[in-house]
Design a protein around this motif. Structure first.
Motif, PDB file in Angstrom:
ATOM      1  N   UNK A  78     -45.582  50.292 -10.653  1.00  0.00           N
ATOM      2  CA  UNK A  78     -44.325  50.652 -11.319  1.00  0.00           C
ATOM      3  C   UNK A  78     -43.764  51.974 -10.802  1.00  0.00           C
ATOM      4  N   UNK A  79     -44.596  52.802 -10.210  1.00  0.00           N
ATOM      5  CA  UNK A  79     -44.185  54.151  -9.830  1.00  0.00           C
ATOM      6  C   UNK A  79     -43.228  54.187  -8.638  1.00  0.00           C
ATOM      7  N   UNK A  80     -43.067  53.092  -7.883  1.00  0.00           N
ATOM      8  CA  UNK A  80     -42.251  53.164  -6.678  1.00  0.00           C
ATOM      9  C   UNK A  80     -40.761  53.044  -6.986  1.00  0.00           C
ATOM     10  N   UNK A  81     -39.944  53.412  -6.018  1.00  0.00           N
ATOM     11  CA  UNK A  81     -38.495  53.288  -6.130  1.00  0.00           C
ATOM     12  C   UNK A  81     -38.120  51.805  -6.132  1.00  0.00           C
ATOM     13  N   UNK A  82     -37.279  51.398  -7.087  1.00  0.00           N
ATOM     14  CA  UNK A  82     -36.903  49.988  -7.190  1.00  0.00           C
ATOM     15  C   UNK A  82     -35.427  49.760  -6.859  1.00  0.00           C
ATOM     16  N   UNK A  83     -34.810  50.715  -6.193  1.00  0.00           N
ATOM     17  CA  UNK A  83     -33.414  50.557  -5.796  1.00  0.00           C
ATOM     18  C   UNK A  83     -33.270  49.345  -4.889  1.00  0.00           C
ATOM     19  N   UNK A  84     -32.317  48.486  -5.189  1.00  0.00           N
ATOM     20  CA  UNK A  84     -32.037  47.331  -4.338  1.00  0.00           C
ATOM     21  C   UNK A  84     -32.765  46.061  -4.721  1.00  0.00           C
ATOM     22  N   UNK A  95     -49.429  34.833   1.124  1.00  0.00           N
ATOM     23  CA  UNK A  95     -49.636  36.078   0.374  1.00  0.00           C
ATOM     24  C   UNK A  95     -49.786  37.228   1.353  1.00  0.00           C
ATOM     25  N   UNK A  96     -48.913  38.219   1.219  1.00  0.00           N
ATOM     26  CA  UNK A  96     -48.961  39.407   2.070  1.00  0.00           C
ATOM     27  C   UNK A  96     -49.427  40.578   1.213  1.00  0.00           C
ATOM     28  N   UNK A  97     -50.620  41.110   1.496  1.00  0.00           N
ATOM     29  CA  UNK A  97     -51.134  42.253   0.739  1.00  0.00           C
ATOM     30  C   UNK A  97     -50.871  43.542   1.521  1.00  0.00           C
ATOM     31  N   UNK A  98     -49.855  44.272   1.079  1.00  0.00           N
ATOM     32  CA  UNK A  98     -49.448  45.520   1.738  1.00  0.00           C
ATOM     33  C   UNK A  98     -49.133  46.563   0.672  1.00  0.00           C
ATOM     34  N   UNK A  99     -48.733  47.755   1.103  1.00  0.00           N
ATOM     35  CA  UNK A  99     -48.409  48.812   0.145  1.00  0.00           C
ATOM     36  C   UNK A  99     -47.142  48.470  -0.630  1.00  0.00           C
ATOM     37  N   UNK A 100     -47.004  49.066  -1.794  1.00  0.00           N
ATOM     38  CA  UNK A 100     -45.876  48.741  -2.673  1.00  0.00           C
ATOM     39  C   UNK A 100     -44.524  49.024  -2.027  1.00  0.00           C
ATOM     40  N   UNK A 101     -44.435  50.110  -1.244  1.00  0.00           N
ATOM     41  CA  UNK A 101     -43.171  50.421  -0.580  1.00  0.00           C
ATOM     42  C   UNK A 101     -42.755  49.340   0.397  1.00  0.00           C
ATOM     43  N   UNK A 102     -43.720  48.812   1.151  1.00  0.00           N
ATOM     44  CA  UNK A 102     -43.417  47.745   2.107  1.00  0.00           C
ATOM     45  C   UNK A 102     -43.044  46.451   1.394  1.00  0.00           C
ATOM     46  N   UNK A 103     -43.641  46.227   0.232  1.00  0.00           N
ATOM     47  CA  UNK A 103     -43.306  45.031  -0.550  1.00  0.00           C
ATOM     48  C   UNK A 103     -41.829  45.060  -0.944  1.00  0.00           C
ATOM     49  N   UNK A 104     -41.376  46.203  -1.411  1.00  0.00           N
ATOM     50  CA  UNK A 104     -39.966  46.344  -1.802  1.00  0.00           C
ATOM     51  C   UNK A 104     -39.040  46.011  -0.638  1.00  0.00           C
ATOM     52  N   UNK A 105     -39.340  46.536   0.546  1.00  0.00           N
ATOM     53  CA  UNK A 105     -38.498  46.258   1.717  1.00  0.00           C
ATOM     54  C   UNK A 105     -38.523  44.777   2.077  1.00  0.00           C
ATOM     55  N   UNK A 106     -39.658  44.118   1.903  1.00  0.00           N
ATOM     56  CA  UNK A 106     -39.756  42.687   2.209  1.00  0.00           C
ATOM     57  C   UNK A 106     -38.890  41.867   1.267  1.00  0.00           C
ATOM     58  N   UNK A 107     -38.830  42.260   0.004  1.00  0.00           N
ATOM     59  CA  UNK A 107     -37.996  41.545  -0.968  1.00  0.00           C
ATOM     60  C   UNK A 107     -36.515  41.763  -0.656  1.00  0.00           C
ATOM     61  N   UNK A 108     -36.148  42.995  -0.355  1.00  0.00           N
ATOM     62  CA  UNK A 108     -34.747  43.315  -0.042  1.00  0.00           C
ATOM     63  C   UNK A 108     -34.283  42.553   1.195  1.00  0.00           C
ATOM     64  N   UNK A 109     -35.131  42.484   2.220  1.00  0.00           N
ATOM     65  CA  UNK A 109     -34.755  41.842   3.484  1.00  0.00           C
ATOM     66  C   UNK A 109     -34.851  40.320   3.439  1.00  0.00           C
ATOM     67  N   UNK A 110     -35.412  39.775   2.366  1.00  0.00           N
ATOM     68  CA  UNK A 110     -35.559  38.333   2.263  1.00  0.00           C
ATOM     69  C   UNK A 110     -36.813  37.791   2.916  1.00  0.00           C
TER      70      UNK A 110
END
Length: 313
Positions: free
Chosen positions: A162-168, A138-153
């Motif tokens: 919900x307020x963050x950008x969900x592109x990608x 479990x990695x507890x970080x800011x929502x923006x960093x979470x999105x990048x982690x999902x995109x990068x695998x």
């Protein structure tokens, strides 16, 4: 290529799996008759397979001694190699079965801190008890960093505001709850059933810092309600706000995710009016479907959200 090496490679390519299995069965059981039982066949078939195997590889594997097949030293060396291969194949088959059933593997989940240190910890613990072969990171970080982690695998899934950008990423609603008001049990407001904005006029407050996701909504609410709180502490983490409130520093407005794990320690959690919704979404990769383990965990996540939604939604 060396002629002898080429010849050895051609010999290896002519090996038949039934011949290898017959040789292994004889080595394990000691006789062709017992090997036949192990392989569910007859003794003459085993004898033919052994003879063919010796002919293919050009190595004498057994000596006949008092009606028993006595392995040669070369046979023992070959058997040891074959056993290592069989153990490896059995391990592969076991791993495949565990993965198919969702009982093995590693899962990496990125989460915004209050959810990661609250409900997610409990959900992961219950999941691990059911599937002890799984590892969860479990990695507890800011929502923006979470999105990048999902995109990068780097993460199998992410839980973010919900307020963050969900592109990608694929994003689906996970849960919506309302902000709660927390305080020490000795605080004068602890006796009230629910806390209204006007109750906080002049009260020592622990508020989210300017760079946190909830700062704008809390500040906007106070402005609309014409309430001027007495700010004593600002911090970006809901768990910090709860601990400070528990220790008597003041009253805080936080998500219930951060507050619930501290109720047992004496933190008082009250409904707050007007409602300040907190929406979380689940993010997964666009081009890679969730693994079997991830899909099972996502299912468990959604199941666990129902009581949170019913109580604090």
């Amino acid at each position: 290529m060396n002629t002898n090496v080429a010849s050895d490679l051609r010999g290896a390519q002519t090996l038949k799996i039934h011949e290898v299995e017959a040789f292994r069965a004889v080595m394990i059981r000691g006789t062709a008759t017992d090997a036949a039982v192990l392989m569910h066949t007859s003794q003459p078939v085993i004898s033919k397979l052994i003879a063919r195997f010796q002919r293919h590889i050009g190595i004498k594997l057994f000596e006949l001694h008092k009606s028993r097949l006595v392995p040669t030293p070369e046979a023992r060396v070959l058997f040891n190699t074959i056993e290592r291969t069989y153990v490896g194949m059995e391990h592969i088959a076991q791993t495949i079965a565990e993965l198919r059933g969702g009982h093995s593997g590693k899962l990496i989940v990125g989460s915004q801190p209050s959810f990661g240190m609250g409900p997610l910890a409990s959900i992961a613990t219950a999941f691990l008890k059911e599937r002890p072969g799984i590892q969860i990171q479990i990695e507890t970080v800011t929502s923006g960093l979470i999105r990048h982690s999902v995109i990068s695998g780097k993460a199998d899934m992410g839980i973010a505001e919900r307020s963050i950008d969900v592109t990608g990423v694929n994003a689906e609603p996970l849960v919506q709850v309302n902000t709660v008001c927390v305080m020490n049990k000795a605080h004068p407001l602890a006796a009230k059933r629910a806390i209204k904005a006007k109750d906080l006029q002049g009260v020592a407050m622990i508020l989210p810092s300017r760079d946190s996701a909830s700062h704008a909504s809390v500040a906007g609410m106070f402005a609309q309600e014409q309430v001027e709180p007495e700010v004593v502490v600002q911090t970006g983490y809901g768990m910090n706000m709860c601990v400070l409130a528990l220790q008597g520093a003041g009253v805080a407005l936080v998500s219930p995710f951060a507050a619930l794990s501290l109720r047992g320690a004496g933190l008082v959690v009250k409904r707050f009016e007007p409602s300040l919704p907190i929406e979380l979404m689940l993010m997964t990769a666009v081009d890679t479907p969730p693994s079997r383990i991830a899909a099972l965990f996502i299912e468990r996540l959604h199941e666990a959200m129902a009581p949170l939604r019913d109580t604090w939604g």
